[in-house]
Design a protein around this motif. Structure first.
Motif, PDB file in Angstrom:
ATOM      1  N   THR A 128       0.824  -1.205   0.000  1.00 52.52           N
ATOM      2  CA  THR A 128       0.000   0.000   0.000  1.00 52.52           C
ATOM      3  C   THR A 128       0.858   1.255   0.000  1.00 52.52           C
ATOM      4  N   LEU A 129       0.182   2.393  -0.117  1.00 54.00           N
ATOM      5  CA  LEU A 129       0.850   3.691  -0.075  1.00 54.00           C
ATOM      6  C   LEU A 129       1.320   3.984   1.345  1.00 54.00           C
ATOM      7  N   PRO A 130       2.271   4.903   1.503  1.00 53.43           N
ATOM      8  CA  PRO A 130       2.764   5.225   2.847  1.00 53.43           C
ATOM      9  C   PRO A 130       1.653   5.750   3.745  1.00 53.43           C
ATOM     10  N   GLY A 131       1.776   5.468   5.021  1.00 50.84           N
ATOM     11  CA  GLY A 131       0.761   5.901   5.968  1.00 50.84           C
ATOM     12  C   GLY A 131       1.010   7.260   6.563  1.00 50.84           C
ATOM     13  N   THR A 132       2.057   7.955   6.127  1.00 53.10           N
ATOM     14  CA  THR A 132       2.429   9.228   6.764  1.00 53.10           C
ATOM     15  C   THR A 132       2.217  10.446   5.873  1.00 53.10           C
ATOM     16  N   ARG A 133       1.625  10.238   4.693  1.00 53.41           N
ATOM     17  CA  ARG A 133       1.519  11.367   3.760  1.00 53.41           C
ATOM     18  C   ARG A 133       0.076  11.721   3.412  1.00 53.41           C
ATOM     19  N   GLY A 134      -0.858  11.228   4.178  1.00 49.13           N
ATOM     20  CA  GLY A 134      -2.247  11.643   3.985  1.00 49.13           C
ATOM     21  C   GLY A 134      -2.938  10.985   2.817  1.00 49.13           C
ATOM     22  N   SER A 135      -2.647   9.693   2.566  1.00 44.86           N
ATOM     23  CA  SER A 135      -3.299   8.997   1.458  1.00 44.86           C
ATOM     24  C   SER A 135      -4.695   8.556   1.867  1.00 44.86           C
ATOM     25  N   ALA A 136      -5.721   9.050   1.159  1.00 43.55           N
ATOM     26  CA  ALA A 136      -7.090   8.649   1.430  1.00 43.55           C
ATOM     27  C   ALA A 136      -7.327   7.196   1.034  1.00 43.55           C
ATOM     28  N   VAL A 137      -6.626   6.720   0.007  1.00 41.83           N
ATOM     29  CA  VAL A 137      -6.782   5.329  -0.422  1.00 41.83           C
ATOM     30  C   VAL A 137      -6.225   4.398   0.647  1.00 41.83           C
ATOM     31  N   ARG A 138      -5.094   4.729   1.219  1.00 39.52           N
ATOM     32  CA  ARG A 138      -4.525   3.930   2.323  1.00 39.52           C
ATOM     33  C   ARG A 138      -5.505   3.905   3.491  1.00 39.52           C
ATOM     34  N   ASP A 139      -6.068   5.055   3.838  1.00 43.52           N
ATOM     35  CA  ASP A 139      -7.025   5.102   4.947  1.00 43.52           C
ATOM     36  C   ASP A 139      -8.249   4.238   4.651  1.00 43.52           C
ATOM     37  N   ALA A 140      -8.726   4.267   3.398  1.00 42.53           N
ATOM     38  CA  ALA A 140      -9.893   3.469   3.024  1.00 42.53           C
ATOM     39  C   ALA A 140      -9.584   1.980   3.100  1.00 42.53           C
ATOM     40  N   LEU A 141      -8.377   1.591   2.713  1.00 41.36           N
ATOM     41  CA  LEU A 141      -7.967   0.186   2.802  1.00 41.36           C
ATOM     42  C   LEU A 141      -8.027  -0.292   4.253  1.00 41.36           C
ATOM     43  N   VAL A 142      -7.417   0.472   5.150  1.00 44.27           N
ATOM     44  CA  VAL A 142      -7.395   0.086   6.563  1.00 44.27           C
ATOM     45  C   VAL A 142      -8.810   0.044   7.125  1.00 44.27           C
ATOM     46  N   THR A 151      -7.074  -6.562  11.005  1.00 45.03           N
ATOM     47  CA  THR A 151      -6.136  -5.474  10.748  1.00 45.03           C
ATOM     48  C   THR A 151      -5.203  -5.905   9.620  1.00 45.03           C
ATOM     49  N   PRO A 152      -5.105  -5.107   8.548  1.00 41.65           N
ATOM     50  CA  PRO A 152      -4.276  -5.544   7.412  1.00 41.65           C
ATOM     51  C   PRO A 152      -2.799  -5.637   7.795  1.00 41.65           C
ATOM     52  N   ARG A 153      -2.149  -6.679   7.303  1.00 42.14           N
ATOM     53  CA  ARG A 153      -0.715  -6.857   7.520  1.00 42.14           C
ATOM     54  C   ARG A 153       0.022  -6.201   6.352  1.00 42.14           C
ATOM     55  N   ILE A 154       0.648  -5.064   6.620  1.00 47.03           N
ATOM     56  CA  ILE A 154       1.334  -4.301   5.577  1.00 47.03           C
ATOM     57  C   ILE A 154       2.714  -4.905   5.361  1.00 47.03           C
ATOM     58  N   ALA A 155       2.892  -5.548   4.208  1.00 48.08           N
ATOM     59  CA  ALA A 155       4.176  -6.175   3.904  1.00 48.08           C
ATOM     60  C   ALA A 155       5.166  -5.179   3.325  1.00 48.08           C
ATOM     61  N   GLN A 156       4.654  -4.220   2.550  1.00 50.01           N
ATOM     62  CA  GLN A 156       5.560  -3.249   1.917  1.00 50.01           C
ATOM     63  C   GLN A 156       4.766  -2.002   1.556  1.00 50.01           C
ATOM     64  N   GLU A 157       5.432  -0.859   1.626  1.00 50.92           N
ATOM     65  CA  GLU A 157       4.861   0.408   1.175  1.00 50.92           C
ATOM     66  C   GLU A 157       5.576   0.845  -0.094  1.00 50.92           C
ATOM     67  N   ALA A 158       4.855   1.577  -0.941  1.00 42.73           N
ATOM     68  CA  ALA A 158       5.441   2.098  -2.186  1.00 42.73           C
ATOM     69  C   ALA A 158       4.866   3.488  -2.432  1.00 42.73           C
ATOM     70  N   PRO A 159       5.600   4.343  -3.149  1.00 36.63           N
ATOM     71  CA  PRO A 159       5.196   5.742  -3.252  1.00 36.63           C
ATOM     72  C   PRO A 159       4.080   6.038  -4.246  1.00 36.63           C
ATOM     73  N   ASP A 160       3.783   5.088  -5.161  1.00 30.19           N
ATOM     74  CA  ASP A 160       2.780   5.396  -6.181  1.00 30.19           C
ATOM     75  C   ASP A 160       2.082   4.112  -6.619  1.00 30.19           C
ATOM     76  N   THR A 161       0.950   4.295  -7.298  1.00 34.06           N
ATOM     77  CA  THR A 161       0.110   3.160  -7.683  1.00 34.06           C
ATOM     78  C   THR A 161       0.808   2.254  -8.682  1.00 34.06           C
ATOM     79  N   HIS A 162       1.544   2.815  -9.634  1.00 33.97           N
ATOM     80  CA  HIS A 162       2.239   1.977 -10.611  1.00 33.97           C
ATOM     81  C   HIS A 162       3.197   1.002  -9.914  1.00 33.97           C
ATOM     82  N   THR A 163       3.959   1.497  -8.946  1.00 34.70           N
ATOM     83  CA  THR A 163       4.899   0.629  -8.234  1.00 34.70           C
ATOM     84  C   THR A 163       4.152  -0.408  -7.409  1.00 34.70           C
TER      85      THR A 163
END
Length: 299
Positions: A194-208, A217-229
């Motif tokens: 998912t996207l980082p949790g520290t930059r105000g991503s509404a999509v990340r908040d919706a996922l959680v 509670t979702p197990r976050i394996a990796q964060e990435a800066p953009d949707t393509h990645t």
């Protein structure tokens, strides 16, 4: 030397007749003659040879004519520029956007602005998540931002331009990739990208929020800066993700599937701007956006 003196000189030089020049300027002849005499005193040069029957330019007058015309032309350009700026036809507007989720909306807006107001310069600021874009709009760094609802910022106006559904993105070889829809409760043991949790991503908040609604509670394996990645990582089998329907154009080694097992969640995309922003160019961009990105009906 005043502009009215220069305008009077050009009129007389082109008409070679004080009466016709005065009529062209909508004034009486004596004040025009007085203006020409004042201009000649200012320049220290005689500009016209006058007789009872003819008016002719002197060598000084001939030399002065073209520069005088350029002065009047430049003044007209300045006048038109000021009027265009007041109408919002020229200026500079900064627009914040996230990236993949605005791949349709942003070009539609920019094309509409350039067609209607070619004098407006758009400065596009990419890779700004909803929270970041909203903060920059609120503090005046950027004029306009693509954000996600809800918006709780005093002094910020918003208008919805799209409603989107949350989708699951799965690797092509995932055990549920062939399902028409995926029950989110079946994802409880899956790693998420998912996207980082520290930059105000509404999509990340919706996922959680969705995962918590499904009881885990979702197990976050990796964060990435953009949707393509993120989708590249999903395709590589690092994990699964939840994303929005506007990114289905991105090709990756996986599938998008509707979410089941929880109440359907809609993410609304909106344009946000400071309510007290005085920019006429911003008002023109907002008007163009009304046509290019009309507010859709409620889902």
């Amino acid at each position: 030397m005043e502009l009215r003196h220069i305008a009077g000189f050009v009129a007389v030089a082109e008409e070679l007749h004080f009466g016709r020049a005065a009529a062209r300027l909508n004034m009486a002849q004596p004040p025009l003659s007085q203006q020409i005499r004042q201009l000649e005193r200012e320049l220290g040069q005689q500009l016209f040879e006058r007789s009872t029957r003819t008016v002719r330019l002197t060598p000084a007058g001939e030399a002065f004519l073209e520069p005088a015309r350029r002065v009047l032309a430049d003044v007209e350009v300045a006048r038109l520029a000021a009027q265009a700026g007041g109408r919002g036809e020229v200026g500079r507007v900064g627009i914040a956007f996230a990236g993949a989720s605005t791949h349709e909306a942003l070009p539609r807006l920019t094309r509409a602005v350039r067609a209607a107001h070619p004098g407006i310069e758009l400065h596009l600021h990419g890779q700004l998540y909803s929270g970041e874009a909203l903060a920059k709009v609120a503090n005046g760094e950027i004029d306009l931002g693509f954000v996600r609802l809800p918006v709780r910022r005093e002094g910020v106006s918003v208008r919805v331009v799209a409603h989107e559904q949350l989708l699951l993105a799965l690797p092509a070889d995932h055990r549920l990739a062939g399902s028409e829809a995926v029950d989110l409760r079946d994802m409880a043991d899956e790693p998420f990208v998912t996207l980082p949790g520290t930059r105000g991503s509404a999509v990340r908040d919706a996922l959680v929020h969705s995962c918590l609604s499904a009881g885990f509670t979702p197990r976050i394996a990796q964060e990435a800066p953009d949707t393509h990645t993120i989708l590249a990582l999903v395709g590589a089998g690092v994990g699964v993700t939840m994303t929005v329907s506007s990114v289905r154009h991105i090709a990756f080694d996986g599938v998008f599937r509707p979410v089941a097992g929880v109440p359907p969640q809609t993410l609304s995309m909106a344009l946000a701007w400071r309510s007290d922003n005085p920019s006429a160019a911003l008002r023109a961009v907002l008007a163009a956006a009304e046509q290019a990105l009309p507010t859709p009906p409620e889902p």
